[in-house]
Write an enzyme that holds these catalytic residues in place. Sequence first.
Site, PDB file in Angstrom:
ATOM      1  N   LYS A 154       0.827  -1.214   0.000  1.00  0.00           N
ATOM      2  CA  LYS A 154       0.000   0.000   0.000  1.00  0.00           C
ATOM      3  C   LYS A 154       0.858   1.259   0.000  1.00  0.00           C
ATOM      4  O   LYS A 154       0.465   2.279  -0.558  1.00  0.00           O
ATOM      5  CB  LYS A 154      -0.953  -0.006   1.195  1.00  0.00           C
ATOM      6  CG  LYS A 154      -2.079  -1.023   1.057  1.00  0.00           C
ATOM      7  CD  LYS A 154      -3.181  -0.794   2.063  1.00  0.00           C
ATOM      8  CE  LYS A 154      -4.341  -1.743   1.808  1.00  0.00           C
ATOM      9  NZ  LYS A 154      -5.477  -1.491   2.727  1.00  0.00           N
ATOM     10  N   LYS A 156      -4.253 -11.779  -7.691  1.00  0.00           N
ATOM     11  CA  LYS A 156      -5.545 -11.893  -7.015  1.00  0.00           C
ATOM     12  C   LYS A 156      -6.538 -10.890  -7.591  1.00  0.00           C
ATOM     13  O   LYS A 156      -6.175  -9.766  -7.956  1.00  0.00           O
ATOM     14  CB  LYS A 156      -5.342 -11.630  -5.520  1.00  0.00           C
ATOM     15  CG  LYS A 156      -6.598 -11.784  -4.682  1.00  0.00           C
ATOM     16  CD  LYS A 156      -6.337 -11.325  -3.244  1.00  0.00           C
ATOM     17  CE  LYS A 156      -7.640 -11.257  -2.477  1.00  0.00           C
ATOM     18  NZ  LYS A 156      -7.483 -10.599  -1.176  1.00  0.00           N
ATOM     19  N   LYS A 187     -10.725  -5.392  -5.877  1.00  0.00           N
ATOM     20  CA  LYS A 187     -11.763  -4.398  -6.165  1.00  0.00           C
ATOM     21  C   LYS A 187     -11.168  -3.058  -6.592  1.00  0.00           C
ATOM     22  O   LYS A 187     -11.878  -2.219  -7.135  1.00  0.00           O
ATOM     23  CB  LYS A 187     -12.686  -4.227  -4.955  1.00  0.00           C
ATOM     24  CG  LYS A 187     -12.017  -3.799  -3.668  1.00  0.00           C
ATOM     25  CD  LYS A 187     -13.010  -3.901  -2.508  1.00  0.00           C
ATOM     26  CE  LYS A 187     -12.325  -3.639  -1.176  1.00  0.00           C
ATOM     27  NZ  LYS A 187     -13.208  -3.896  -0.043  1.00  0.00           N
TER      28      LYS A 187
END
Length: 331
Positions: free
Chosen positions: A115, A197, A200
Amino acid sequence: MEKEIKTVFSGVQPSGNLTIGNYLGAIKNFSRFSEDYRTFYSVVDMHAITVRQVPAELRKRTYETLALYMACGLDEKKNTLFVQSHVPEHAELGWVLNCYTMFGELSRMTQFKDKSAKHAQNINAGLFTYPTLMAADILLYGTDVVPVGIDQKQHLELARDIAIRFNQTYSETFTVPEGYIHTDTMKIMSLAEPTAKMSKSDTNPNAVVYILDSKDDILRKFKRAVTDSDSSVHFSEDKPGVSNLMTIYSAFTGKSLDDIEREFDGRGYGDFKLAVGEACADGLATVRDEFARLMADKAYLEQVMKNGAESAHRVAFKMMSKVKRKIGFVN
């Protein structure tokens, strides 16, 4: 002697439309715990603000995430459904646990590194310490079992380490939680890049199937899904795209991988992709209908939030009182 009921906790961020990965890997399996466990399911809005949010959108998504929980089969009468920020003990215990978590432990968290790379202009302290807030979420309720994806396993291990450290320092206080990974559908991969993966936050709209996508959108996305130059429907490490589609088809139909291979023997990828899309769209139809019904009744969702927060607070307050007494705070 009556068997003690164990506790399950899980949380989902209201940080965007949830994917079929969230549904198959987590939420769809939550309802199976409600018969045998005391269950707490939270919309973890405090975690969402480690990344900048538009306030009106965050509020809207908080309602939507709660409605999705319920549309996916979580009965508010059998489960405690609540919004994290409505129970102040989460932040309170989060701070206390910061003081029992080592800097080196947090610096090794792979999600912090990922992140930080994505949000280089906003590497804030919350982004660094949010695993301790996650530990607080879990430990507040005496949680025995945490349904967890592979990407969150490292955070659960940290929560266990924190609980053990605190217990060794002050005597038994926290239950040391165990992870539960639903092995059949533990990781749903991107349709465009099947070695990654499904996320969203993916910028490629064809890579992700959202729970609330229309049937036409779902069919279109599966039609464009990456496979390989072969044409056989076969589960194999060297066929990540096809294997991912087989996993999704198995999850929605209940068919085994062997059954799927036999069903599409000699039929090619066109038929297979269409069948996966149809199974996915049909499987999500009732979820989409129930979600729309719930979102049309905001007052009801607010009542569920209120009831859930009150139930969660009663448990969290007792744990927080115990923690304060152990560390020497004056009641």
